[in-house]
Design an enzyme around this catalytic site. Structure first.
Site, mmCIF file in Angstrom:
data_model
loop_
_atom_site.group_PDB
_atom_site.id
_atom_site.type_symbol
_atom_site.label_atom_id
_atom_site.label_comp_id
_atom_site.label_asym_id
_atom_site.label_seq_id
_atom_site.Cartn_x
_atom_site.Cartn_y
_atom_site.Cartn_z
ATOM 1 C CG ASP A 23 -0.147 11.983 32.343
ATOM 2 O OD1 ASP A 23 1.023 12.287 32.049
ATOM 3 O OD2 ASP A 23 -0.817 11.142 31.706
ATOM 4 C CE LYS A 25 -8.735 12.659 34.266
ATOM 5 N NZ LYS A 25 -8.526 12.372 32.860
ATOM 6 C CB THR A 29 -9.051 10.619 26.286
ATOM 7 O OG1 THR A 29 -8.116 9.768 25.617
ATOM 8 C CG2 THR A 29 -10.464 10.192 25.927
ATOM 9 C CG ASN A 30 -12.275 12.374 28.934
ATOM 10 O OD1 ASN A 30 -13.190 12.787 28.225
ATOM 11 N ND2 ASN A 30 -12.076 11.082 29.151
#
Length: 261
Positions: free
Chosen positions: A111, A13, A10-11
């Site tokens: 992640d 960072k 989604t993003n």
């Protein structure tokens, strides 16, 4: 300084990390596999300048990515604008350095691996790491830091989007706790809020209880992701919330690179 990049679904960072491993600045931008290195650079340059930093302060770039199509442009960003070759999480010299005790270790998301690394640095003993993102993941990290498996559920935003897109008469609503503690709504919006909020609380409580029973040892629950505080507000679910867990794990990858990890 280190530029740590968490390339999520989604993003994306970005974080500036100093020599002591402290995150001094963090920014995010929506994930777009078509975004070029030049576009990233223009955006980052402005943000660096606003916070009193410059590109020349960055001496290393480490990327943890779950979006393979976006990785090339991030690598080009490091080479073209920061004059370094980006280090990729899971590849030498920043290999995970933890045992991945699952059937398909190469399929584990970057992640989740770096979250395990960060969790091990934060808490002794067994850990359950819950990450609220595009998906909601539950992971068991052993006392020795090994990744021992977990589960994947639909993310909260995805669930809301599915309701809105598939049901013609349901409105789009914000992710927020309903007023009060009743789970019997009197109108459509409150019923949706109850279903999403208390439904996810029940799922989280149930998964934690089942995982603790299966682990059968004392265990700490660590949550990360923007929605963690929202669920903690009305239900005491987690032992600690670490908003920067993934970025901290990426920084630890870099810090431990000379230790054979």
């Amino acid at each position: 300084m280190l530029l740590a990049i968490d390339n999520g679904n989604t993003n994306v960072k970005f974080a500036l990390v100093d020599a002591e491993g402290t995150i001094v600045q963090r920014w995010r931008i929506a994930t777009d596999a078509k975004r070029t290195a030049d576009e990233y650079a223009v955006w980052l340059d402005r943000l660096l300048e606003m916070e009193g930093h410059s590109r020349s302060a960055v001496t290393a770039v480490v990327i943890a990515s779950v979006v393979p199509r976006a990785l090339h442009n991030l690598q080009e960003l490091a080479q073209k604008y920061f004059k370094v070759d980006a280090l990729i999480g899971g590849r030498a010299p920043v290999e995970w350095g933890i045992a991945l005790k699952v059937d398909e270790p190469k399929a584990l998301g970057a992640d989740r691996a770096v979250n395990a690394i960060a969790a091990q640095a934060l808490e002794p003993g067994d850990k359950i790491v819950i990450s609220f993102g595009t998906a909601t993941t539950f992971d068991h990290i052993g006392a020795d830091g090994a990744y021992l498996g977990g589960s994947i559920a639909t993310g909260v935003s995805l669930s809301l989007d599915a309701l809105y897109n598939a049901a013609a008469m349901l409105p789009r609503i914000a992710i927020e706790p309903p007023p009060g503690t009743s789970v019997i709504g009197r109108d459509t919006v409150s019923q949706m809020q109850i279903g999403i909020y208390w439904g996810y609380v029940s799922m989280i409580e149930g998964m934690i209880a089942r995982m603790k029973a299966e682990i059968a040892r004392p265990v700490k629950v660590i949550a990360t992701g923007g929605l963690a505080p929202l669920f903690q507000r009305h239900a005491d679910l987690f032992d600690r919330i670490e908003p920067d867990l993934t970025l901290k794990g990426i920084a630890l990858l870099y810090a431990n690179r000379d230790q054979g990890s």
